[in-house]
Scaffold this motif. Structure first.
Motif, PDB file in Angstrom:
ATOM      1  N   GLU A  30       8.268   2.139   4.457  1.00  0.00           N
ATOM      2  CA  GLU A  30       8.936   1.808   3.264  1.00  0.00           C
ATOM      3  C   GLU A  30      10.324   1.548   4.074  1.00  0.00           C
ATOM      4  OE1 GLU A  30       9.976   4.964   0.419  1.00  0.00           O
ATOM      5  OE2 GLU A  30       8.145   5.857   1.147  1.00  0.00           O
ATOM      6  N   ARG A  42       7.298   5.980  -2.786  1.00  0.00           N
ATOM      7  CA  ARG A  42       6.679   7.072  -2.732  1.00  0.00           C
ATOM      8  C   ARG A  42       5.965   7.450  -3.824  1.00  0.00           C
ATOM      9  NH1 ARG A  42       8.598  11.211   1.938  1.00  0.00           N
ATOM     10  NH2 ARG A  42       9.383   9.480   3.462  1.00  0.00           N
ATOM     11  N   SER A  81       5.159  -0.258   1.642  1.00  0.00           N
ATOM     12  CA  SER A  81       5.178   0.463   0.399  1.00  0.00           C
ATOM     13  C   SER A  81       6.406   0.231  -0.317  1.00  0.00           C
ATOM     14  CB  SER A  81       4.973   1.856   0.700  1.00  0.00           C
ATOM     15  OG  SER A  81       5.279   2.913  -0.502  1.00  0.00           O
ATOM     16  N   ASP A 121       0.814  -1.130   0.126  1.00  0.00           N
ATOM     17  CA  ASP A 121      -0.093   0.040  -0.042  1.00  0.00           C
ATOM     18  C   ASP A 121       0.695   1.254  -0.069  1.00  0.00           C
ATOM     19  OD1 ASP A 121      -3.133   0.973   0.585  1.00  0.00           O
ATOM     20  OD2 ASP A 121      -1.536   2.069   1.904  1.00  0.00           O
ATOM     21  N   GLU A 122       0.565   2.343  -0.669  1.00  0.00           N
ATOM     22  CA  GLU A 122       1.203   3.431  -0.879  1.00  0.00           C
ATOM     23  C   GLU A 122       1.654   4.261   0.327  1.00  0.00           C
ATOM     24  OE1 GLU A 122      -2.154   6.228  -2.545  1.00  0.00           O
ATOM     25  OE2 GLU A 122      -0.836   5.690  -3.527  1.00  0.00           O
ATOM     26  N   ARG A 123       0.646   3.873   1.490  1.00  0.00           N
ATOM     27  CA  ARG A 123       0.702   4.536   2.809  1.00  0.00           C
ATOM     28  C   ARG A 123       1.685   3.613   3.816  1.00  0.00           C
ATOM     29  NH1 ARG A 123      -4.027   5.519   0.774  1.00  0.00           N
ATOM     30  NH2 ARG A 123      -5.123   3.778   1.711  1.00  0.00           N
ATOM     31  N   THR A 156       3.993   6.425  -7.593  1.00  0.00           N
ATOM     32  CA  THR A 156       2.653   5.442  -7.996  1.00  0.00           C
ATOM     33  C   THR A 156       3.486   4.734  -9.033  1.00  0.00           C
ATOM     34  OG1 THR A 156       1.153   7.068  -7.212  1.00  0.00           O
ATOM     35  CG2 THR A 156       0.609   5.484  -8.610  1.00  0.00           C
TER      36      THR A 156
END
Length: 156
Positions: free
Chosen positions: A79, A125, A122, A74-76, A127
């Motif tokens: 990392e 950051r 993630s 998920d992008e949120r 997409t």
């Protein structure tokens, strides 16, 4: 420990599919690994984004077992550098019976899937297309396996 990757919709680009298949076969040399593809929703164009997330979420939740450690890509999410991901994976190997990574559909995950997840990671950051995320993730999973085994694939 078994590791599973759940995907919503099939990989449509043959180049990505070939790369994903290659890395998936490499991963199986290090651990049991499988990919489960949840079919795309029929008549998705007639559904709102929320309806799509909900319907896909129900299909994702049906694939999960109560004891699974579920990690959403998920992008949120958090990392990690490749070395940190390898350490994280090694720790999960010792504490999880089945580790399940999930790549959702184009509109993300339903609240129910977020509630069931143990963690979110993630890849960047930035997409990426869902097709590309599949390839990047399988490569990173393979890379983590080689780091754990001390093999020369990763250079740092």
């Amino acid at each position: 420990m078994k590791t599973e990757l759940i995907l919503v919709g099939k990989t449509t680009d043959r180049h990505f599919d070939a790369g994903i298949s290659d890395y998936a076969s490499r991963i199986t040399h290090y651990m049991p690994f499988g990919i489960t593809v949840i079919p795309e929703l029929k008549n998705a164009r007639n559904l709102s984004e929320e309806q799509q997330r909900t319907a896909e979420g129900e299909l994702i939740l049906k694939q999960l077992q109560p004891q699974d450690t579920v990690v959403l890509l998920d992008e949120r999410g958090k990392e990690l550098r490749s070395l940190d991901f390898a350490r994280w994976l090694e720790q999960k190997w010792s504490t999880s019976r089945r580790l399940v990574f999930v790549i959702g559909g184009p509109y993300g995950f339903s609240p129910g899937v977020y509630a069931r997840a143990n963690e979110q990671l993630s890849l960047s950051r930035m997409t990426f297309s869902h097709q590309m995320v599949r390839l990047v993730f399988t490569e990173q999973l393979y890379r983590a396996c080689t780091i754990i085994k001390g093999e020369p694939y990763h250079h740092e």
